[in-house]
Scaffold this motif. Structure first.
Motif, PDB file in Angstrom:
ATOM      1  N   SER A 119       0.198  -4.885  -1.561  1.00 50.17           N
ATOM      2  CA  SER A 119       0.529  -6.150  -2.226  1.00 50.17           C
ATOM      3  C   SER A 119      -0.771  -6.916  -2.488  1.00 50.17           C
ATOM      4  O   SER A 119      -0.914  -8.061  -2.116  1.00 50.17           O
ATOM      5  N   THR A 156      -2.083  -2.454   2.184  1.00 47.83           N
ATOM      6  CA  THR A 156      -2.554  -3.844   2.187  1.00 47.83           C
ATOM      7  C   THR A 156      -3.438  -4.090   3.411  1.00 47.83           C
ATOM      8  O   THR A 156      -3.153  -3.602   4.498  1.00 47.83           O
ATOM      9  N   GLN A 163       4.234  -3.935   7.761  1.00 43.54           N
ATOM     10  CA  GLN A 163       4.027  -3.867   6.305  1.00 43.54           C
ATOM     11  C   GLN A 163       3.211  -2.624   5.949  1.00 43.54           C
ATOM     12  O   GLN A 163       3.551  -1.880   5.024  1.00 43.54           O
ATOM     13  N   GLU A 167       4.457   0.615   3.679  1.00 43.51           N
ATOM     14  CA  GLU A 167       3.734   1.053   2.475  1.00 43.51           C
ATOM     15  C   GLU A 167       3.391   2.540   2.565  1.00 43.51           C
ATOM     16  O   GLU A 167       3.563   3.290   1.600  1.00 43.51           O
TER      17      GLU A 167
END
Length: 224
Positions: A119, A156, A163, A167
């Motif tokens: 992101s 990221t 997160q 990903e």
């Protein structure tokens, strides 16, 4: 710890996952690279073409050189004679150029498609629609001198490990989907290059076959 000790440490961690260590040697002197070489490290990664070609000229010829940075089309010709694997292919136009230059040297160059999973706007890569368009392209079918052998992705840069994990998991699922749908002479999904010094443990758990580690082997980068 020495370079040799650092490499031994990583190889021990990677062994249960059957993953390969790409020692990222950018900005490091040849003497450091030779230390890595002398303890058996053959896969070295660079992110600048000029530095990669200079090191190739100066160092033993059985090193497998990985181009891990963003590659410009006008620079492909310099690495086409010798590069082992190009990690960051993010367009059909770049693939065409790699194919053209590989042909001149009578080589088939292995490539990883770089997939955008983070992101962060600063990261490069194909999204899923662009990926499928590329894989279905009649142009790709006609390229005799390249082979797509997997994906590369950068998560990221965040402290949020869940997160990062999601990903990497997304990339592995996409990898499996493409392996099933597009497997051919041209597309052989073998390598998943994901994970760097800060997140390689999560990457390994999520299916990485190659981790790109620099500072944890050679120390902090030397900025010229």
């Amino acid at each position: 710890m020495s370079i040799a000790e650092n490499i031994a440490h990583f190889n021990k961690e990677l062994a249960p996952f059957k993953a390969r260590l790409i020692a990222v040697s950018k900005t490091k002197p040849n003497s450091d690279l030779l230390q890595a070489y002398e303890c058996g490290q053959r896969d070295l990664g660079e992110n600048k073409v000029q530095e990669l070609t200079a090191k190739y000229e100066a160092l033993p010829k059985d090193i497998r050189w990985h181009m891990i940075g963003h590659l410009q089309r006008n620079k492909v010709k310099y690495i086409a004679p010798f590069v082992h694997l190009i990690h960051g292919v993010d367009s059909l136009r770049l693939l065409r150029e790699i194919n053209k230059q590989a042909q001149k040297h009578d080589r088939v160059i292995d490539c990883l498609l770089q997939i955008f999973i983070a992101s962060e706007e600063t990261k490069f890569g194909l999204d899923k629609d662009e990926l499928f368009d590329l894989l279905k392209s009649p142009d790709l079918a006609e390229m005799e001198n390249i082979r797509i052998v997997g994906f590369m992705g950068m998560a990221t840069n965040t402290e949020n490990q869940e997160q990062v994990r999601s990903e990497f998991r997304y990339l592995k699922n996409l990898f499996d989907e493409v392996a099933e749908a597009f497997c051919s002479e041209k597309v052989q999904m073998k390598e998943l290059s994901m994970g760097m010094t800060g997140d390689y443990k999560i990457a390994l758990e999520e299916g990485s076959t190659m981790v790109r580690v620099g500072s944890a082997i050679f120390g902090e980068r030397n900025y010229h």
